[in-house]
Design a protein around this motif. Structure first.
Motif, PDB file in Angstrom:
ATOM      1  N   ASN A   1       0.827  -1.207   0.000  1.00 20.07           N
ATOM      2  CA  ASN A   1       0.000   0.000   0.000  1.00 20.07           C
ATOM      3  C   ASN A   1       0.862   1.258   0.000  1.00 20.07           C
ATOM      4  O   ASN A   1       0.521   2.254  -0.631  1.00 20.07           O
ATOM      5  N   TRP A   2       1.963   1.190   0.740  1.00 20.40           N
ATOM      6  CA  TRP A   2       2.876   2.328   0.849  1.00 20.40           C
ATOM      7  C   TRP A   2       3.372   2.702  -0.546  1.00 20.40           C
ATOM      8  O   TRP A   2       3.409   3.877  -0.927  1.00 20.40           O
ATOM      9  N   ILE A   3       3.741   1.663  -1.324  1.00 22.65           N
ATOM     10  CA  ILE A   3       4.281   1.925  -2.665  1.00 22.65           C
ATOM     11  C   ILE A   3       3.186   2.382  -3.612  1.00 22.65           C
ATOM     12  O   ILE A   3       3.355   3.344  -4.374  1.00 22.65           O
ATOM     13  N   GLN A   4       2.028   1.724  -3.552  1.00 24.47           N
ATOM     14  CA  GLN A   4       1.020   1.929  -4.586  1.00 24.47           C
ATOM     15  C   GLN A   4       0.028   3.046  -4.285  1.00 24.47           C
ATOM     16  O   GLN A   4      -0.260   3.885  -5.133  1.00 24.47           O
ATOM     17  N   ALA A   5      -0.512   3.046  -3.055  1.00 25.45           N
ATOM     18  CA  ALA A   5      -1.674   3.890  -2.801  1.00 25.45           C
ATOM     19  C   ALA A   5      -1.281   5.352  -2.616  1.00 25.45           C
ATOM     20  O   ALA A   5      -0.216   5.653  -2.083  1.00 25.45           O
ATOM     21  N   THR A   6      -2.141   6.249  -3.054  1.00 26.34           N
ATOM     22  CA  THR A   6      -1.943   7.658  -2.754  1.00 26.34           C
ATOM     23  C   THR A   6      -2.454   7.912  -1.340  1.00 26.34           C
ATOM     24  O   THR A   6      -3.409   7.274  -0.909  1.00 26.34           O
ATOM     25  N   PRO A   7      -1.817   8.841  -0.627  1.00 25.79           N
ATOM     26  CA  PRO A   7      -2.280   9.137   0.730  1.00 25.79           C
ATOM     27  C   PRO A   7      -3.743   9.583   0.714  1.00 25.79           C
ATOM     28  O   PRO A   7      -4.129  10.417  -0.101  1.00 25.79           O
ATOM     29  N   GLN A   8      -4.539   9.007   1.580  1.00 25.35           N
ATOM     30  CA  GLN A   8      -5.942   9.408   1.627  1.00 25.35           C
ATOM     31  C   GLN A   8      -6.535   9.054   2.976  1.00 25.35           C
ATOM     32  O   GLN A   8      -5.961   8.290   3.754  1.00 25.35           O
ATOM     33  N   LEU A   9      -7.721   9.637   3.243  1.00 24.14           N
ATOM     34  CA  LEU A   9      -8.439   9.284   4.459  1.00 24.14           C
ATOM     35  C   LEU A   9      -9.255   8.036   4.180  1.00 24.14           C
ATOM     36  O   LEU A   9      -9.755   7.860   3.080  1.00 24.14           O
TER      37      LEU A   9
ATOM     38  N   ALA B   1     -11.904   4.676   5.975  1.00 22.92           N
ATOM     39  CA  ALA B   1     -12.849   4.280   7.020  1.00 22.92           C
ATOM     40  C   ALA B   1     -13.660   5.476   7.511  1.00 22.92           C
ATOM     41  O   ALA B   1     -13.595   5.847   8.681  1.00 22.92           O
ATOM     42  N   VAL B   2     -14.438   6.071   6.612  1.00 25.95           N
ATOM     43  CA  VAL B   2     -15.266   7.247   6.928  1.00 25.95           C
ATOM     44  C   VAL B   2     -14.425   8.350   7.557  1.00 25.95           C
ATOM     45  O   VAL B   2     -14.841   8.977   8.530  1.00 25.95           O
ATOM     46  N   ASP B   3     -13.235   8.571   7.015  1.00 24.17           N
ATOM     47  CA  ASP B   3     -12.327   9.634   7.467  1.00 24.17           C
ATOM     48  C   ASP B   3     -11.823   9.454   8.891  1.00 24.17           C
ATOM     49  O   ASP B   3     -11.292  10.379   9.481  1.00 24.17           O
ATOM     50  N   LEU B   4     -12.022   8.258   9.466  1.00 28.35           N
ATOM     51  CA  LEU B   4     -11.549   8.068  10.831  1.00 28.35           C
ATOM     52  C   LEU B   4     -10.050   7.811  10.870  1.00 28.35           C
ATOM     53  O   LEU B   4      -9.390   8.113  11.851  1.00 28.35           O
ATOM     54  N   LEU B   5      -9.520   7.211   9.806  1.00 32.06           N
ATOM     55  CA  LEU B   5      -8.102   6.920   9.761  1.00 32.06           C
ATOM     56  C   LEU B   5      -7.473   7.693   8.614  1.00 32.06           C
ATOM     57  O   LEU B   5      -8.086   7.856   7.565  1.00 32.06           O
ATOM     58  N   ALA B   6      -6.259   8.178   8.823  1.00 33.09           N
ATOM     59  CA  ALA B   6      -5.521   8.848   7.754  1.00 33.09           C
ATOM     60  C   ALA B   6      -4.421   7.904   7.299  1.00 33.09           C
ATOM     61  O   ALA B   6      -3.532   7.564   8.064  1.00 33.09           O
ATOM     62  N   LEU B   7      -4.509   7.426   6.076  1.00 28.32           N
ATOM     63  CA  LEU B   7      -3.494   6.508   5.567  1.00 28.32           C
ATOM     64  C   LEU B   7      -2.530   7.286   4.692  1.00 28.32           C
ATOM     65  O   LEU B   7      -2.676   7.340   3.475  1.00 28.32           O
ATOM     66  N   ASP B   8      -1.557   7.940   5.357  1.00 29.95           N
ATOM     67  CA  ASP B   8      -0.581   8.746   4.629  1.00 29.95           C
ATOM     68  C   ASP B   8       0.820   8.218   4.924  1.00 29.95           C
ATOM     69  O   ASP B   8       0.975   7.172   5.561  1.00 29.95           O
ATOM     70  N   GLY B   9       1.827   8.919   4.456  1.00 28.55           N
ATOM     71  CA  GLY B   9       3.205   8.466   4.630  1.00 28.55           C
ATOM     72  C   GLY B   9       3.558   8.108   6.063  1.00 28.55           C
ATOM     73  O   GLY B   9       3.979   6.979   6.340  1.00 28.55           O
ATOM     74  N   PRO B  10       3.380   9.057   7.025  1.00 28.18           N
ATOM     75  CA  PRO B  10       3.728   8.729   8.408  1.00 28.18           C
ATOM     76  C   PRO B  10       3.015   7.483   8.924  1.00 28.18           C
ATOM     77  O   PRO B  10       3.607   6.675   9.644  1.00 28.18           O
ATOM     78  N   THR B  11       1.738   7.317   8.539  1.00 28.00           N
ATOM     79  CA  THR B  11       1.022   6.121   8.994  1.00 28.00           C
ATOM     80  C   THR B  11       1.726   4.861   8.524  1.00 28.00           C
ATOM     81  O   THR B  11       1.960   3.934   9.310  1.00 28.00           O
ATOM     82  N   TYR B  12       2.097   4.815   7.243  1.00 25.12           N
ATOM     83  CA  TYR B  12       2.757   3.607   6.734  1.00 25.12           C
ATOM     84  C   TYR B  12       4.096   3.395   7.415  1.00 25.12           C
ATOM     85  O   TYR B  12       4.465   2.266   7.748  1.00 25.12           O
TER      86      TYR B  12
END
Lengths: 524, 99
Positions: free
Chosen positions: A64-72, A74-85
């Motif tokens: 996901n880190w490689i492929q996905a663009t950072p985004q919110l 689970a209904v904006d409850l989680l932020a899946l961005d660089g720091p998260t990964y």
């Protein structure tokens, strides 16, 4: 007036959330195994399942880190961005190391570090019976996975209520694991009681802070709080009190002064594998959450909290380093060292250098790197601690370490390496980590704090050298000396990987630092 | 609606909880004080939800209740284990480790 409720079915990003779901699924499957699998098969099944779940989750995180663009998500409850990964990867690495240490059974006469039956009274006939039958708790693996699940949510939470729920998800299994040591069970139970009561108090105070922030902003989302601060409307006392109370819970989990009191007792009482996991993963998750809360939600209050954290950092470094000097128990010593490290991490937090054009090393990347170096040295040191034993369990007193350099030079050399890395001696990973967080604070305009931190790291070096001196330059005392037992492949692999990583990150940190720098941008 | 009265009440309840945590010696009562703090927070959530006119705070109260229930399960297990080993649930007796 409350609006009429309109329910729209939420959509979930299953692919992006897959690492979380794998860990949670592994934990639930583990509970099922406890219910259906025969007793003698459970250990193999549980340890394999836990290791597999963590490895798969790590693979999915990287993908996901490689492929996905950072985004919110689970209904904006989680932020899946660089720091998260980044922090998920760190947490999963420490989770795998913890599984390895939990699964170790070759030390101490073929028994794990956990009580044969935690429900029995210490010293009772029932306990002896359970020992004689070689009973063991394989529930430790699902508990570990549940805890890891909570930590991963904690590190990615983009909503203050989620922060609170995640704290409890990861803390409750840890309270239980703390009380499950095989040896010195009274200490272990006492540690669990203290950890539980103080931890719940800190969570309750944090929750009150969250409710005040909700009162200020009218929502739980970090973006909403940020907007409300920028708009300048609302009650300032509410906001500041909310900020202070919320920081209490986060600083407690990091182990910063004045919320550090639990650390030495819990580190000492808990089984060493749990202590290692707690020392690394709890700190990583809590620092990740602290960064997100203060950089994203309360970024508008930077001028208020920077000074607050600077003061806390100085107090934490001072107390951790000086109290560690007086310790004679290696686990307590490492607990105070963990407090001192929390101070150094806070030095990096104070800097608050945001990622962007022309920024050499953003604070988030510096802190993540520091946590990584601290984590590998901690796991290495604790695997050595589990190996040095005497009749009745681990030999944790510093007396037992005397003369180790002569009786077992390999282990003594590895322990020396980890101690030097903790102390931040050049050519080890710890040195680069310290340099990184100091640079963060320096660029952020806190030169005086860097000067104080440098002095503190010199003081801190003393007590790490105390261990080194005991191992190499003091003669073994016949009565108290410990013997190094040979562990299974599980502990050996943790030990060797941490030693290699400590050296490699100390000599060529560039690649990892670039990777972290590229992934240091929070999204809102 | 002016939430002030409810907020003051919630702050008073929370303060009673903190005082109970600090002053009482029985682990069960200490634990009850924590529950009181959580419920005080629930009151402030509900008051703020009414003030802002949205549902977030009401839903938060449910989450807090569930979390409190989970905490009771773990907490009582630990307290009972300690009590059975020492025949005492006083937090002053849990003093094997100092400094």
């Amino acid at each position: 007036m409350i609006n009429v409720l309109e329910i729209a079915a939420p959509t979930l990003e299953w692919g992006l959330l897959s690492p979380l779901l794998v860990i949670l699924g592994g934990a639930c499957l583990g509970v099922l195994i406890e219910a259906v699998a025969p007793r003698e098969m459970r250990y193999v099944l549980q340890s394999a399942l836990a290791a597999l779940a963590v490895v798969v989750a790590f693979g999915l995180t990287t993908l996901n880190w490689i492929q996905a663009t950072p985004q919110l998500a689970a209904v904006d409850l989680l932020a899946l961005d660089g720091p998260t990964y980044v922090f998920w990867a760190l947490l999963l690495i420490s989770g795998l190391a913890a599984v390895a240490l939990f699964a170790e059974r070759a030390l101490g006469g073929g028994q794990s570090a956990f009580a044969s039956s935690a429900a029995t009274v210490p010293g009772s006939p029932l306990e002896r019976e359970a020992d004689a039958l070689h009973r063991e708790h394989t529930e430790i693996f699902p508990l570990l996975l549940f805890s890891l699940f909570g930590m991963m949510i904690f590190a990615s939470a983009n909503d203050s209520l989620t922060v609170f729920v995640a704290v409890e998800i990861f803390s409750l299994p840890l309270y239980l694991l703390t009380g499950m040591a095989r040896r010195r069970r009274l200490l272990s139970q006492e540690a669990a009681l203290k950890y539980f009561l103080l931890g719940s108090l800190a969570s309750a105070i944090m929750l009150y802070g969250i409710s005040l922030l909700y009162g200020f902003a009218g929502g739980f989302k970090f973006a909403a709080i940020d907007q409300a601060i920028t708009a300048g409307a609302g009650s300032m006392p509410l906001l500041l009190t909310g900020m202070l109370l919320t920081s209490v819970g986060l600083l407690f989990k990091i182990g910063a002064v004045p919320f550090h009191i639990w650390t030495p007792d819990v580190y000492m009482g808990a089984p060493s594998p749990v202590t290692a996991f707690m020392a690394v993963a709890t700190k990583t998750a809590a620092v990740a959450a602290l960064l997100r809360v203060f950089y994203v939600a309360l970024g508008g209050l930077q001028w208020n909290w920077q000074l607050l954290f600077a003061v806390v950092a100085v107090a934490t470094m001072l107390l951790g380093s000086t109290m560690a000097l007086a310790q004679n128990d290696i686990k307590r010593l490492l607990a105070y060292s963990a407090i001192a490290h929390a101070g150094f991490i806070l030095v990096g937090v104070v800097g608050a250098v945001a990622a962007g054009e022309g920024v050499n090393l953003p604070s988030v990347a510096a802190i993540a790197f520091y946590l990584f170096t601290y984590g590998i040295a901690t796991f290495g040191a604790f695997s050595v601690i589990t190996m040095l034993r005497r009749a009745g369990g681990e030999a944790n007193s510093l007396e037992a370490w005397k003369g180790l350099g002569r009786s077992n030079p390999v282990i003594a050399t590895l322990m020396t390496l980890f101690m030097l890395s903790f102390a931040g001696i050049p050519l080890t990973a710890g040195f680069v980590g310290k340099l990184a967080v100091f640079e963060s604070a320096w660029v952020g305009g806190y030169g005086w704090l860097v000067l104080v931190a440098v002095v503190m790291s010199v003081i801190a070096a003393f007590f790490y050298l105390k261990v080194v001196v005991a191992m190499w330059f003091q003669d073994a005392d016949e009565e108290s000396v410990g013997t190094v037992e040979t562990p299974s492949l599980w502990t050996w692999s943790v030990l060797v990987v941490s030693a290699v990583a400590t050296l490699v990150l100390g000599l060529i940190p560039g690649g990892v630092l670039t990777l972290l720098t590229d992934a240091a941008q929070f999204i809102r | 609606m002016n939430p002030e009265g409810y907020l003051v009440l919630s702050a008073i309840l929370f303060a009673i909880g903190v005082a109970g945590f600090l002053l009482r010696r029985n682990a069960i009562i200490v634990f009850m004080s924590i529950e009181l703090m959580l419920n005080a927070t629930n009151l402030s959530f509900v008051a703020f939800a009414n003030y802002h006119g949205n549902l977030d705070g009401l839903i938060a109260a449910f989450f807090v209740m569930v979390v409190a229930a989970a905490e009771v399960v773990v907490g009582l297990a630990i307290i009972v284990a300690v009590y059975r080993a020492r025949r005492s649930a006083s937090v002053d007796d849990a003093n094997l480790m100092k400094f």
